[in-house]
Design a protein around this motif. Sequence first.
Motif, PDB file in Angstrom:
ATOM      1  N   PHE A  95     -68.258 -23.997   8.069  1.00  0.00           N
ATOM      2  CA  PHE A  95     -66.001 -24.034   7.978  1.00  0.00           C
ATOM      3  C   PHE A  95     -65.722 -22.749   7.065  1.00  0.00           C
ATOM      4  O   PHE A  95     -66.986 -22.172   6.289  1.00  0.00           O
ATOM      5  N   THR A  96     -64.566 -22.391   7.164  1.00  0.00           N
ATOM      6  CA  THR A  96     -64.246 -21.308   6.562  1.00  0.00           C
ATOM      7  C   THR A  96     -62.298 -21.526   6.253  1.00  0.00           C
ATOM      8  O   THR A  96     -62.010 -22.484   6.512  1.00  0.00           O
ATOM      9  N   VAL A  97     -62.788 -21.005   4.671  1.00  0.00           N
ATOM     10  CA  VAL A  97     -61.729 -21.383   3.844  1.00  0.00           C
ATOM     11  C   VAL A  97     -60.716 -20.182   4.542  1.00  0.00           C
ATOM     12  O   VAL A  97     -61.241 -19.095   3.644  1.00  0.00           O
ATOM     13  N   VAL A  98     -59.429 -20.143   4.318  1.00  0.00           N
ATOM     14  CA  VAL A  98     -58.629 -19.190   4.976  1.00  0.00           C
ATOM     15  C   VAL A  98     -57.493 -19.385   3.863  1.00  0.00           C
ATOM     16  O   VAL A  98     -56.748 -20.405   3.258  1.00  0.00           O
ATOM     17  N   GLN A  99     -56.891 -18.355   3.047  1.00  0.00           N
ATOM     18  CA  GLN A  99     -55.819 -18.678   1.999  1.00  0.00           C
ATOM     19  C   GLN A  99     -54.185 -19.084   2.921  1.00  0.00           C
ATOM     20  O   GLN A  99     -54.057 -18.790   4.274  1.00  0.00           O
TER      21      GLN A  99
END
Length: 772
Positions: free
Chosen positions: A768-772
């Motif tokens: 999974f990718t954490v985005v701001q």
Amino acid sequence: MWLLLVTSCLLCAASATSATSSPIYKNPLASVDDRVADLLSRMTLEDKTSQLIQGDISNWINMTDNTFNATGLAWNMATRAGQFYVGYPVPQQWIAEGTKIGQDYLVHNTTLGIPALVQSEGIHGFLIGNATIFNSPIAYACSWNPALVQKMGAAIAQESLALGVNQLFAPLGDLARELRYGRVEETFGEDGYLAGEIGYSYVKGLQGGNVSATVKHFAAFASPEQGLNTGPVHGGERELRTTYLPSYKRQIIDAGAYSIMSAYSSYDGVALVANHHILTGILRNEWGYKYWVTSDAGATDRLCDSFKMCQSKPLDKEAVALFALPAGNDVEMGGGSYSFETIPDLIQAGKLSIDVVDTAVSRLLRAKFAMGLFENPYLAVPANQTASFIHTPENIALARQLDAESIVLLENYNQTLPLSKSSNIAVIGPMADGFMNYGDYVVNGSYLRGVTPLQGIKAASKGVITYAKGCERWSNDQSGFAEAVAAASAADVAVVVVGTWSRDQNQLWQGLNATTGEHVDVASLNLVGAMPHLVQAVINSGKPTVVVFSSGKPITEAWISSSASALVQQFYPSEEGGNALADVLFGDVNPSGKLSVGFPYDVGTTPIYYDYLNSGRTIDPGKEYSNGTLLFGHQYVLNTPVPLYEFGYGKSYSTFQYSNVSLSKTTVSTSDTITATLQVTNNSTRDGTEVVQLYVQDVISGVVVPNIQLKGFSKVAIAAGKTQTVKIPLAVQDVGLWNIKMDYVVEPGDFVIFVGSSSADFRSNATFTVVQ
């Protein structure tokens, strides 16, 4: 009789209640904050001081002959009234009746009627004769079953409160990352997440039964230099926050523990009993903890005696109090010089602020109000009813179930296990019979009570069972080997029980030999004396040999892993230990335990915790073979830095297949909670239980972080041939790090979730990718 003596020999103090109104602190409908403020305003300096020093039931009840000392009672309650210790190996009713006397005196014969917290130990269960003895913390952490641990906590609370005991010194937030240390058995293992979950469940169970937990030893206590008890712990701020504090925070803040015990040791050169940064800056200011902290027994004296922060001969009691109390260590336990007795003099001399004292007292009072002690100071049951609350059939059955779920199957060649109940079995070894191999903190004489491995195997078997001790646990004498080998040769299979040993509550401090326990630290993790040679002799008999490690920490005998027919780890057991072991050996229980702590090949390859920092554990191993061949590596020359058995490892009589994991979201924000979903199939013909473990890897990070970290698990029963859908939640906020500015942040970027059967056996993954 005692109550009459109390009434006749003590003058009643003036009542705090007027004829027309009741003070706010006695009103259960008032807020806790208002009750604390009202009571605090009515207390004298002497009242306040007495709340901050631990008392002891032996001050008014003789623990040898049960005689009552009225003068001692009055003195204790005038000077040490906040809490008192009762953890003595005496008949149950001595504690119940002595506690009732103490609480009655406080409620009826003191001006303000403030009840006390009544304290004992809770590592293996309630520390009193004939209470249920549960297995050791390092053991039941291997169950990976928080729900069952919560039931145990509730059972311990039931037994404690039945005698009026309302506070226990347990659980531990300490981590077993230094295996030479003697108290590994008291921890929940090497990992902060698992230790937090197991401890959280213990606290919830115990305090749900209206008994206060005491989380200890705050903080980072179990990694001392050289593994030596109370030795200094080395580490920085980031290591403290990343590795050591999460287990304590889960138990203290999330579970709502009513008290904490500070540690004997220092961290990064600062004594923890006087560590303002940890006890106030982090615990109170950052975490918002509302309740109280006590020192360990005699720990305040160490400020002068051990840490050399003040004069020790004579002890500078004023300096001790001025170091510990303002730092946030609210209460002084006994066992030392009682330096907090100097509080009134320090106040009068202007050396100590009354605000510091009021803050400490208010924390203790807040816990008492939250627990309802002012309304119900004494909740013990009548003597003729204790059998319905202590050591009940239900609690004994729970101890057996938890013990069986805690046993870890390490090896099982050619499906040696489970054994047939009609097999003729030779039970061999010094830990197999003659005493119960409990860890420390069991009541004096407990080793004589319980089900040994031999007794458990005999009770379950339909075949012929023979027994040979083989050797003594603390001796090199091999004269019993011939009998042991003969027994094995005449049987279908041999079960050899060897390991480590500790001592009970009294023996541990009498200088008797032991290889684990408080102040019993080691330089080797090998079997002692003749034991490894006994195992070899039985294996050489040619009969299938099942080796059982009965121990309080990992054992380093890697050759047994490849030479024995099967290898079973049973960390220090419950009183039902022999029955639980038999349940697993004969297959009535399919083993589901997973290691809460990894096993090294040798003490020289430690530490071997799985969550080492990125850049750690370079591998170019060597090996010394049994035929004498030497294979030279470089990391290490003749060994390997990887564990023999890793954290989370454990076999089953069933086999499990994992299907691909999916995530509920793959692009997430820091406020999200995602769910990992997977299918697990039991491919065998036997019902089984699998512990599905979820680890997270931060792919790119701004500071050096652990290579992987456990962030979730689920223990799932799966019928033979069936598939279960497993869902494990993960809060994105929990995958953060302490950045270069020492701020906790979740950095944007990719994170890999690994799911599998151990920290080294991954079956599937997703990103999974954490985005701001």
